[in-house]
Design a protein around this motif. Structure first.
Motif, mmCIF file in Angstrom:
data_model
loop_
_atom_site.group_PDB
_atom_site.id
_atom_site.type_symbol
_atom_site.label_atom_id
_atom_site.label_comp_id
_atom_site.label_asym_id
_atom_site.label_seq_id
_atom_site.Cartn_x
_atom_site.Cartn_y
_atom_site.Cartn_z
ATOM 1 N N GLU A 10 29.148 17.306 36.854
ATOM 2 C CA GLU A 10 29.601 17.368 35.474
ATOM 3 C C GLU A 10 30.967 18.060 35.409
ATOM 4 N N ARG A 11 31.842 17.501 34.646
ATOM 5 C CA ARG A 11 33.187 18.052 34.541
ATOM 6 C C ARG A 11 33.293 18.979 33.340
ATOM 7 N N LEU A 12 34.260 19.874 33.397
ATOM 8 C CA LEU A 12 34.530 20.736 32.258
ATOM 9 C C LEU A 12 35.229 19.932 31.182
ATOM 10 N N GLU A 13 34.666 19.950 29.992
ATOM 11 C CA GLU A 13 35.270 19.218 28.895
ATOM 12 C C GLU A 13 36.373 20.022 28.212
ATOM 13 N N ALA A 14 36.258 21.346 28.276
ATOM 14 C CA ALA A 14 37.255 22.219 27.651
ATOM 15 C C ALA A 14 37.468 23.422 28.546
ATOM 16 N N GLY A 15 38.645 23.993 28.437
ATOM 17 C CA GLY A 15 38.951 25.142 29.271
ATOM 18 C C GLY A 15 38.242 26.393 28.806
ATOM 19 N N PRO A 16 37.615 27.125 29.714
ATOM 20 C CA PRO A 16 36.964 28.389 29.356
ATOM 21 C C PRO A 16 38.002 29.470 29.060
ATOM 22 N N SER A 17 37.523 30.566 28.464
ATOM 23 C CA SER A 17 38.368 31.734 28.206
ATOM 24 C C SER A 17 38.061 32.821 29.223
ATOM 25 N N ILE A 18 39.081 33.575 29.595
ATOM 26 C CA ILE A 18 38.917 34.726 30.472
ATOM 27 C C ILE A 18 39.310 35.964 29.679
ATOM 28 N N TRP A 19 38.485 36.987 29.776
ATOM 29 C CA TRP A 19 38.738 38.235 29.063
ATOM 30 C C TRP A 19 39.084 39.324 30.064
ATOM 31 N N LEU A 20 40.088 40.127 29.712
ATOM 32 C CA LEU A 20 40.556 41.236 30.545
ATOM 33 C C LEU A 20 40.066 42.546 29.955
ATOM 34 N N VAL A 21 39.562 43.449 30.814
ATOM 35 C CA VAL A 21 39.053 44.747 30.373
ATOM 36 C C VAL A 21 39.603 45.840 31.278
ATOM 37 N N HIS A 22 39.994 46.956 30.657
ATOM 38 C CA HIS A 22 40.469 48.138 31.373
ATOM 39 C C HIS A 22 39.274 49.026 31.718
ATOM 40 N N TYR A 23 39.145 49.371 33.001
ATOM 41 C CA TYR A 23 38.094 50.276 33.469
ATOM 42 C C TYR A 23 38.720 51.528 34.061
ATOM 43 N N GLY A 24 37.983 52.642 33.927
ATOM 44 C CA GLY A 24 38.413 53.876 34.567
ATOM 45 C C GLY A 24 37.807 54.012 35.945
ATOM 46 N N ALA A 25 38.224 55.068 36.652
ATOM 47 C CA ALA A 25 37.698 55.305 37.996
ATOM 48 C C ALA A 25 36.206 55.588 37.977
ATOM 49 N N ASP A 26 35.685 56.062 36.829
ATOM 50 C CA ASP A 26 34.258 56.363 36.697
ATOM 51 C C ASP A 26 33.461 55.163 36.202
ATOM 52 N N HIS A 27 34.089 53.983 36.196
ATOM 53 C CA HIS A 27 33.456 52.731 35.785
ATOM 54 C C HIS A 27 33.140 52.679 34.297
ATOM 55 N N ARG A 28 33.798 53.509 33.513
ATOM 56 C CA ARG A 28 33.716 53.377 32.065
ATOM 57 C C ARG A 28 34.807 52.412 31.603
ATOM 58 N N TYR A 29 34.480 51.586 30.654
ATOM 59 C CA TYR A 29 35.478 50.642 30.163
ATOM 60 C C TYR A 29 36.072 51.146 28.850
#
Length: 399
Positions: free
Chosen positions: A363-382
């Protein structure tokens, strides 16, 4: 004048007869009468004895004793009178010490009394809580929305009248969050609960806005309120919130801020990241009809802080990971909302790119997906971004 002798004789006879009538039985009988009056006076009490008998005895003694020679004139001083010491004008006095300044009523009100009183409330500043007149406050555990409820009460002298007033932290649920306000209550001279005024409320207007009230205290006649710029709810973590203590005072008509910060300003823990991506390029199908595709993602850090980690979400929408820079991603953890890829960070002022390869089914992709960017700290908190509008990108599919 010899013609007046008969008249004088008549007047003399008249005086003698009148004297006998007035004098009566004589001095002995008069003394007996006086003694009876003294005994009657003694029977009326010790106070009457002191006021009546003593002066009479003194007069009798003066009558019987010979008149003494007048003493030598010796000047005597008048008795000295000292006024009672008055309190210093600076001395503190209880409001009840002066009859002209009656003591202020005791405004200590319990949660139960306040809920039973049905007080009037200040407006909720455009919120859905329309109840402001004779409000029945619900308990803090209520699940109802758009209804005022009582969170807590605090007591202290907030208007410098020497008596205790009550501060109530009130809420009104709006979905998962609540609008909040701090309201002062007192009692009138008849003991009825009255609304003194609102100290502060949650609001978003201007730089001084805040979205949560954490605590209320009274110190030195001032109200101290701990506020936060974010109210944790709806999956927002509690560590995002910044807290401040702000001080409010009563000016005779209303409460106004008198101390503490007036704004939160920019959050020094955040930075400005941006994401961009090339097209998702699909290769030819293999003998099983499956495809291979690749996409390159670039992250730019506009500052002011280094990003310790960055993460990409929703990459799984492209297919199954199949090489490329997936090795740069940390292993997945058993943690809620773990991202598709958590990878190294980007220093302020720099940019970095990742190329991810995927394996897709027939099955082919009919539409392009979205990618989300998130900032994380060294302690794995976003963390949120200073300008979140450029933290996601829609990828175009090239076939």
């Amino acid at each position: 004048m010899p013609e007046q002798d008969p008249l004088r004789a008549r007047f003399a006879a008249y005086r003698g007869d009148l004297t006998d009538r007035i004098d009566g039985p004589g001095p002995d009988a008069a003394r007996r009468t006086l003694r009876r009056r003294r005994r009657a006076a003694v029977a009326t009490g010790a106070v009457a004895v002191a006021l009546v008998v003593a002066p009479i005895a003194a007069v009798a003694a003066l009558r019987d004793a010979p008149s003494p020679a007048p003493p030598a004139a010796t000047p005597t001083a008048d008795p000295t009178w000292s006024p009672s010491p008055r309190p210093s004008p600076d001395a503190s006095r209880s409001p009840s010490s002066s009859p002209s300044s009656p003591a202020a009523p005791d405004g200590r009100i319990t949660e139960r009394q306040l809920r039973a009183a049905r007080p009037d409330l200040p407006a909720w500043a455009g919120r859905n809580c329309a109840d402001t007149t004779r409000v029945t406050l619900l308990p803090a555990t209520t699940p109802e929305v758009d209804r005022p409820y009582l969170i807590s009460v605090t007591h202290g002298d907030v208007d410098a009248d020497g008596a205790t007033e009550t501060l109530a932290l009130l809420g009104c649920r709006i979905g998962e969050a609540s609008a909040k306000q701090v309201v002062a209550f007192d009692r009138d001279a008849a003991g009825r609960i009255v609304t003194l005024g609102r100290v502060t409320r949650t609001h978003e207007e201007g730089d001084g806005g805040f979205e949560d009230v954490r605590a209320v205290a009274v110190a030195d006649g001032k109200v101290r309120v701990q506020v936060a710029d974010i109210q944790p709810c709806c999956s927002i973590p509690a560590y995002w919130a910044r807290q401040q203590w702000r001080t409010y005072g009563w000016d005779g008509e209303r409460f106004a801020q008198t101390g503490g910060p007036t704004t939160f300003g920019r959050d020094s823990r955040l930075t400005d990241l941006a994401i961009s991506a090339g097209p998702f390029v699909l290769g030819p199908a293999d003998e099983h009809g499956r495809f291979q595709g690749t996409v390159t993602v670039t992250v730019t850090n506009r500052g002011p802080l280094d990003a310790n980690r960055v993460a990409f979400r929703h990459l799984e929408a492209f297919g199954t990971p199949d090489g490329g820079d997936w090795y740069r991603c940390e292993p997945a953890r058993e943690q809620p909302e773990w991202p598709s890829c958590l990878t190294e960070g980007v220093p302020a002022g720099e940019r970095r790119s990742w190329t991810f390869r995927f394996r897709l089914g027939p099955e082919r992709l009919e539409a392009g997906p979205s990618i989300w960017l998130v900032h994380y700290g060294a302690d794995h908190r976003y963390w949120p971004d200073l300008t979140p509008g450029d933290n996601h990108v829609v990828v175009r599919v090239d076939r």
